[in-house]
Design an enzyme around this catalytic site. Structure first.
Site, PDB file in Angstrom:
ATOM      1  N   HIS A 165       7.654  -3.194  36.988  1.00 16.68           N
ATOM      2  CA  HIS A 165       8.383  -3.765  36.038  1.00 16.68           C
ATOM      3  C   HIS A 165       9.229  -2.998  34.321  1.00 16.68           C
ATOM      4  O   HIS A 165       8.774  -3.486  33.461  1.00 16.68           O
ATOM      5  CB  HIS A 165       8.422  -5.280  35.394  1.00 16.68           C
ATOM      6  CG  HIS A 165       7.258  -5.235  34.552  1.00 16.68           C
ATOM      7  ND1 HIS A 165       6.513  -5.271  33.811  1.00 16.68           N
ATOM      8  CD2 HIS A 165       6.264  -6.572  35.361  1.00 16.68           C
ATOM      9  CE1 HIS A 165       5.560  -5.529  33.550  1.00 16.68           C
ATOM     10  NE2 HIS A 165       4.951  -6.582  34.349  1.00 16.68           N
ATOM     11  N   ASP A 223       9.215  -9.501  40.501  1.00 12.42           N
ATOM     12  CA  ASP A 223       8.425 -10.643  39.453  1.00 12.42           C
ATOM     13  C   ASP A 223       8.469 -11.413  39.386  1.00 12.42           C
ATOM     14  O   ASP A 223       8.674 -13.090  38.107  1.00 12.42           O
ATOM     15  CB  ASP A 223       8.817  -9.621  38.150  1.00 12.42           C
ATOM     16  CG  ASP A 223       7.780 -10.013  37.471  1.00 12.42           C
ATOM     17  OD1 ASP A 223       6.248 -10.563  37.661  1.00 12.42           O
ATOM     18  OD2 ASP A 223       8.100  -9.747  36.448  1.00 12.42           O
ATOM     19  N   LEU A 263      10.259 -13.155  28.492  1.00 10.78           N
ATOM     20  CA  LEU A 263      10.068 -14.012  28.982  1.00 10.78           C
ATOM     21  C   LEU A 263       8.949 -13.673  30.413  1.00 10.78           C
ATOM     22  O   LEU A 263       8.042 -13.429  30.108  1.00 10.78           O
ATOM     23  CB  LEU A 263      10.855 -12.278  29.931  1.00 10.78           C
ATOM     24  CG  LEU A 263      12.546 -12.219  29.549  1.00 10.78           C
ATOM     25  CD1 LEU A 263      13.140 -10.915  30.059  1.00 10.78           C
ATOM     26  CD2 LEU A 263      13.310 -13.661  28.810  1.00 10.78           C
TER      27      LEU A 263
END
Length: 302
Positions: A165, A223, A263
């Site tokens: 990511h 994810d 996040l």
């Protein structure tokens, strides 16, 4: 269907939970199939060592199951070999230095099914573990780190081939240049995964990353968090209080006050991510098939 290299769980099922069972894996797999994900990597995140020791054999059993086997592309370990302050939602108390013996023990418990290992390349011992895992055919991915140019170069020389990511899982403030994001975008020996859910990365970054990595080295992942697919509201996840906002963004509770929230995974499926990319107008249908199916399949040797 799409192939997702990073699924932490779905609809309340957490692959890193201490009560994970085979039926829950069946339920997640069926739910993802209904939503367009034909194969995925169940992902274990930084947890107490006992969780790895308990859950890896369960995931290995699932991968031997005739019905599940076509849809489980291999286990992804995201941690515990990560580094603060870029640990994000990964619990500090369970982070550990890279350790080849520990990795081998986990690989035995997994029946050889660990296919992706995410680690921080600047951690002491990381280069040795990268070389060790890569020799076994494991895809080593760089993530949750603040590695310098030399650290990244050494990791790639040792066998790292992927970024986890990219653009996320890193501190909010970085030097203008150099910084680890630019270095990994520029390194042609690294493919990179991107969370294209509309929350983790702005459109401009996705466009620049696409131009840097090209069709062959750009991979989309969801994810997805264990709480993905659940209604907006407060939840407990990865040892923290988190909230699914009405927009479906998942944030650590209280972290949004400073303007740059932490996040905690996404609430999207890979099909959601592909719809977001399609809406931006820069990707053709064939591009989407390349970055959501062909590239991850090739990375895993399928």
């Amino acid at each position: 269907g799409w192939i997702d290299l990073q699924v932490n769980g779905f609809l309340g099922v957490d692959f890193s939970a201490p009560d994970l069972g085979l039926q829950q894996i069946r339920d997640v797999t069926a739910a993802l199939l209904e939503r367009g994900t034909s194969a995925y990597c169940p992902t274990l995140v930084t947890s107490a060592p006992g969780v790895f020791e308990r859950n890896l054999p369960i995931l290995a059993e699932a991968m031997r199951d005739a019905d599940l086997r076509p849809h489980l592309a291999g286990i992804h370990l995201e941690g515990p070999f990560l580094r603060p302050p870029s640990n994000g939602a990964h619990a500090l108390r369970w982070l550990a230095p890279p350790d080849a013996a520990r990795f081998d023990a986990w690989q035995r418990l997994a029946g050889g099914a660990i296919r992706i290992l995410t680690l921080a390349p600047e951690a002491p011992g990381a280069v040795e573990l990268i070389r060790h895992a890569a020799r076994q055919g494991v895809v080593v991915s760089l993530g949750h780190h603040l590695a310098g140019d030399d650290d990244i170069a050494r990791a790639v020389d040792a066998g790292a081939t992927l970024c986890t990511h990219l653009g996320n899982g890193i501190v909010n403030t970085l030097p203008r240049h150099p910084n680890p994001i630019w270095t990994q975008l520029a390194e042609d020996r690294l493919s990179a995964c991107f969370i294209a859910d509309g929350h983790h990365l702005p459109a401009a970054f996705l466009r620049v990353a696409w131009r840097a990595k090209g069709r062959e080295r750009f991979i989309v992942v969801s994810d997805s968090a264990a709480i993905a697919g659940l209604p907006p509201g407060p939840y407990r996840y990865m040892g923290s209080d988190v909230e699914i906002e009405p927009s479906r963004r998942i944030v650590v509770a209280g972290s949004a006050a400073g303007g740059s929230p932490t996040l905690a995974g996404s609430s999207s499926t890979l099909a959601d991510c592909m719809r977001h990319l399609a809406s931006l107008g820069d990707w053709t249908d064939d591009d989407l098939l390349q970055i959501g199916r062909r590239n991850p399949a090739r990375l895993l040797g399928a």
